[in-house]
Design a protein around this motif. Structure first.
Motif, mmCIF file in Angstrom:
data_model
loop_
_atom_site.group_PDB
_atom_site.id
_atom_site.type_symbol
_atom_site.label_atom_id
_atom_site.label_comp_id
_atom_site.label_asym_id
_atom_site.label_seq_id
_atom_site.Cartn_x
_atom_site.Cartn_y
_atom_site.Cartn_z
ATOM 1 N N UNK A 166 -6.262 0.056 -28.003
ATOM 2 C CA UNK A 166 -6.977 -1.226 -27.877
ATOM 3 C C UNK A 166 -6.107 -2.239 -27.124
ATOM 4 N N UNK A 167 -6.748 -2.990 -26.236
ATOM 5 C CA UNK A 167 -6.013 -4.018 -25.508
ATOM 6 C C UNK A 167 -5.260 -3.513 -24.285
ATOM 7 N N UNK A 168 -5.479 -2.258 -23.888
ATOM 8 C CA UNK A 168 -4.750 -1.700 -22.745
ATOM 9 C C UNK A 168 -5.146 -2.420 -21.447
ATOM 10 N N UNK A 169 -4.253 -2.387 -20.503
ATOM 11 C CA UNK A 169 -4.625 -2.823 -19.153
ATOM 12 C C UNK A 169 -3.791 -2.067 -18.144
ATOM 13 N N UNK A 190 0.836 -1.205 0.000
ATOM 14 C CA UNK A 190 0.000 0.000 0.000
ATOM 15 C C UNK A 190 0.874 1.260 0.000
ATOM 16 N N UNK A 191 1.933 1.230 0.772
ATOM 17 C CA UNK A 191 2.786 2.422 0.865
ATOM 18 C C UNK A 191 3.719 2.591 -0.333
ATOM 19 N N UNK A 192 4.316 1.478 -0.767
ATOM 20 C CA UNK A 192 5.447 1.625 -1.693
ATOM 21 C C UNK A 192 5.276 1.024 -3.080
ATOM 22 N N UNK A 193 4.403 0.048 -3.239
ATOM 23 C CA UNK A 193 4.349 -0.653 -4.528
ATOM 24 C C UNK A 193 3.428 0.069 -5.498
ATOM 25 N N UNK A 194 3.993 1.012 -6.218
ATOM 26 C CA UNK A 194 3.209 1.777 -7.177
ATOM 27 C C UNK A 194 3.689 1.435 -8.585
ATOM 28 N N UNK A 195 2.760 1.478 -9.529
ATOM 29 C CA UNK A 195 3.145 1.199 -10.906
ATOM 30 C C UNK A 195 3.623 2.492 -11.567
ATOM 31 N N UNK A 196 4.476 2.337 -12.546
ATOM 32 C CA UNK A 196 5.019 3.504 -13.255
ATOM 33 C C UNK A 196 5.052 3.174 -14.742
ATOM 34 N N UNK A 197 3.873 3.016 -15.347
ATOM 35 C CA UNK A 197 3.828 2.492 -16.708
ATOM 36 C C UNK A 197 4.217 3.517 -17.767
ATOM 37 N N UNK A 198 4.687 2.995 -18.892
ATOM 38 C CA UNK A 198 4.846 3.815 -20.083
ATOM 39 C C UNK A 198 3.566 3.606 -20.876
ATOM 40 N N UNK A 199 2.726 4.631 -20.925
ATOM 41 C CA UNK A 199 1.442 4.478 -21.609
ATOM 42 C C UNK A 199 0.291 4.831 -20.681
ATOM 43 N N UNK A 200 -0.753 4.020 -20.721
ATOM 44 C CA UNK A 200 -1.978 4.318 -19.965
ATOM 45 C C UNK A 200 -1.707 4.317 -18.454
#
Ligand SMILES: [Zn+2]
Lengths: 109, 190
Positions: free
Chosen positions: A101-104, A41-51
């Motif tokens: 299309x197909x994003x997640x 909850x505190x630290x695991x964040x996503x950092x995506x390229x895109x959406x």
């Protein structure tokens, strides 16, 4: 430069009128949760390229928190929506699908 | 009883537009359900103005109502009338969940005047489209003026009223002076 529309006051402004508030739809784990849940909850964040889904605040404006769906690569904003929701509304998902299309993202797609 | 003074005590500047701190202005922050009939009536009674729509302001001279957010209004009244209007608001809204606070001495108000060029002075400082048609009389906007929060409206086509926090009054005055410096007209919006 991001152009965001605040869903509360309707202002369409550039990003310096707003303040980023990190990842959206983070589920809180507090007292009673396991160490690994609290860590994530505190630290695991996503950092995506895109959406990506984020929280923003209209700090130099009406002061309200809201959600934004945007693309971290193109800076395109797919849409903004109120804070009082646990997941992106269907029209936001549809707007993303039309372009990617197909994003997640996390459990959403 | 101490004598109330505004932040810059009426400081003024003359450039391509005129900048003036207007002195004491009564201001009340009213928060609550803006769709509530009692609240609308109370706000109208306090100011003699109708409830404005989203991002609008109905202001005449030093009395009026500005839309600050979906649950907040800025009530403008003559400085000396604040206590009485606050009391009336409290009575009228006694049964409503609300908050009404005197913020007159927490803010500063500037008037920028001198013709259509005032649009350019604001445009130099705020990330707001100041073109005719995009912003005009009756509109109200909260935004950023360089590095500090500010709000403004246009009483008419030739002037702008700006509200900022009192603690940054000198900063905002200096900003406006710079943006209104002689020879600094851009000629794009006016
Ligand atoms: Zn807003």
């Amino acid at each position: 430069m991001l152009i965001l529309t605040c869903p509360y006051c309707g202002v369409t402004g550039e990003e310096t009128e707003f303040h980023g508030g990190g990842e959206a739809h983070v589920k809180r784990f507090g007292p009673g949760s396991s160490d690994s849940e609290f860590r994530d909850y505190l630290f695991s964040k996503v950092n995506p390229k895109g959406v990506h889904f984020e929280r923003w605040r209209h700090n130099n404006g009406c002061g309200k928190w809201f959600h934004a769906a945007r693309d971290t690569m193109t800076l395109e904003v797919y849409g903004t929506y109120p804070a009082q929701t646990f997941e992106p509304p269907q029209e936001i998902k549809d707007a993303i699908t039309a372009k990617r299309p197909g994003w997640s993202w996390r459990e959403f797609s | 009883m101490s004598e109330a003074v505004s932040a810059l005590q009426g400081a003024s500047y003359d450039g391509i537009a005129q900048v003036r701190e207007i002195g004491l202005q009564g201001m009340i922050t009213l928060r609550g359900d803006l769709g509530n009939t009692a609240l609308k009536k109370a706000a109208a009674a306090a100011t003699g103005q109708d409830m404005p729509g989203q991002r609008k302001a109905n202001v005449k001279d030093d009395s009026g109502i500005a839309w600050m957010s979906p649950d907040e209004l800025l009530i403008l009244v003559p400085y000396d009338a604040v206590d009485a209007r606050l009391e009336a608001l409290g009575k009228a809204l006694a049964k409503q969940h609300h908050m009404a606070v005197n913020v007159s001495d927490a803010r500063a108000v500037f008037e920028l005047s001198g013709g259509p060029v005032v649009r350019e002075v604001i445009a130099k400082l705020c990330p707001v489209d100041m073109a005719v048609g995009a912003f005009g009389a009756g509109d109200f906007r909260r935004t950023r003026m360089a590095q500090v929060p500010a709000a403004f409206w246009m009483p008419d086509e030739n002037s702008v009223r700006i509200v900022c926090f009192r603690s940054v009054a000198q900063y905002v005055f200096d900003l406006l002076k710079g943006a209104a410096a002689p020879g600094s007209a851009v000629g794009y919006l006016a």
